[in-house]
Design an enzyme around this catalytic site. Sequence first.
Site, mmCIF file in Angstrom:
data_model
loop_
_atom_site.group_PDB
_atom_site.id
_atom_site.type_symbol
_atom_site.label_atom_id
_atom_site.label_comp_id
_atom_site.label_asym_id
_atom_site.label_seq_id
_atom_site.Cartn_x
_atom_site.Cartn_y
_atom_site.Cartn_z
ATOM 1 N N GLU A 145 81.051 35.093 32.745
ATOM 2 C CA GLU A 145 81.859 34.776 31.568
ATOM 3 C C GLU A 145 82.584 36.017 31.047
ATOM 4 O OE1 GLU A 145 82.615 31.939 30.123
ATOM 5 O OE2 GLU A 145 81.460 30.765 31.554
ATOM 6 N N TYR A 180 82.587 31.774 21.793
ATOM 7 C CA TYR A 180 82.912 31.026 23.011
ATOM 8 C C TYR A 180 81.956 31.391 24.144
ATOM 9 C CZ TYR A 180 85.089 29.579 27.312
ATOM 10 O OH TYR A 180 85.280 29.020 28.548
ATOM 11 N N ASP A 200 88.403 25.877 24.974
ATOM 12 C CA ASP A 200 89.264 26.973 25.403
ATOM 13 C C ASP A 200 90.692 26.450 25.531
ATOM 14 O OD1 ASP A 200 89.268 25.465 27.715
ATOM 15 O OD2 ASP A 200 88.596 27.081 29.047
#
Length: 313
Positions: free
Chosen positions: A53, A138, A156
Amino acid sequence: MTDGDTGREEATTDPLPGEVAAVREALVSWYEADHRSFPWRETEEPYEILVSEVMSQQTQLDRVVDAWEDFLDRWPTGAELAAADRADVVAFWSDHSLGYNNRAKYLHEAAQQVREEYDGEFPTTPEELAELMGVGPYTANAVASFAFNNGDAVVDTNVKRVLYRAFEIPDDDSEFERVAAELLPEGQSRVWNNAIMELGGVACGKNPRCDEAGCPWRKWCHAYATGDFTAPDVPTQPEFEGSRRQMRGRVISTLKEYNELGLDELGPRVRVDYAPDGEYGREWLSALLSDLADDGLVTVAERDDTTVARLRS
């Protein structure tokens, strides 16, 4: 009342079709039948997912695969990363052209937090994960979803584009989050968040491929029905070649090789057009080093009337 310059009416009722269960089932079935293969989709190890990520932030996924595999070959566990020399981690980031080297620093610090504050065990909720250094909402939610199946709806740019086109969701973050949460099947954040991001990445990109990709939401999609595939503005990634990100990376790589250099020794190794008094000269390089120092990546000192830079260990 209209939504900005889009000409869309503000939503006053639930914009989702009445058959939400069918919408969910169609997307999950489409994803499970066929999807892009990325190695981090084959693991539920939170450390490995966190690395993917962090690397994927503003970097194309195809470029991340080799870097991710090399990183895990070098530091296979969070404990090994925590024990690593930070300068080595930052140099790896630079050598693989991942950009924004402070992400490497934060990833190293997050691994140390897990070791020291959580006895080596990753926290499992988005709220706890967001306490780790450099991990925003996020990323925390993505790790909670993909490692622990314990996340909220991921929102997103891909997800926003899908919701905007399919269900006429106004270009408003709170509305995107509300609708995404309503769609999320309870207890299925791992498969759902992967599936809806895959939909945005494969079928509903800037240039949609509805029929070619077999989009499972064509039956309900407003854009497909009307042919209007406009979407919210999506920030574009600045060119890497010649960018400040690239120059920062070159500074890190050079100092990793030479340990310590004065400005006029470092400059030509960063830019071939370096000229001490030119546009890309001492003033430009000093500002670049100042940014890197603020990020805790280098130290800058004056020695014998010369500015000297070195990596911070």
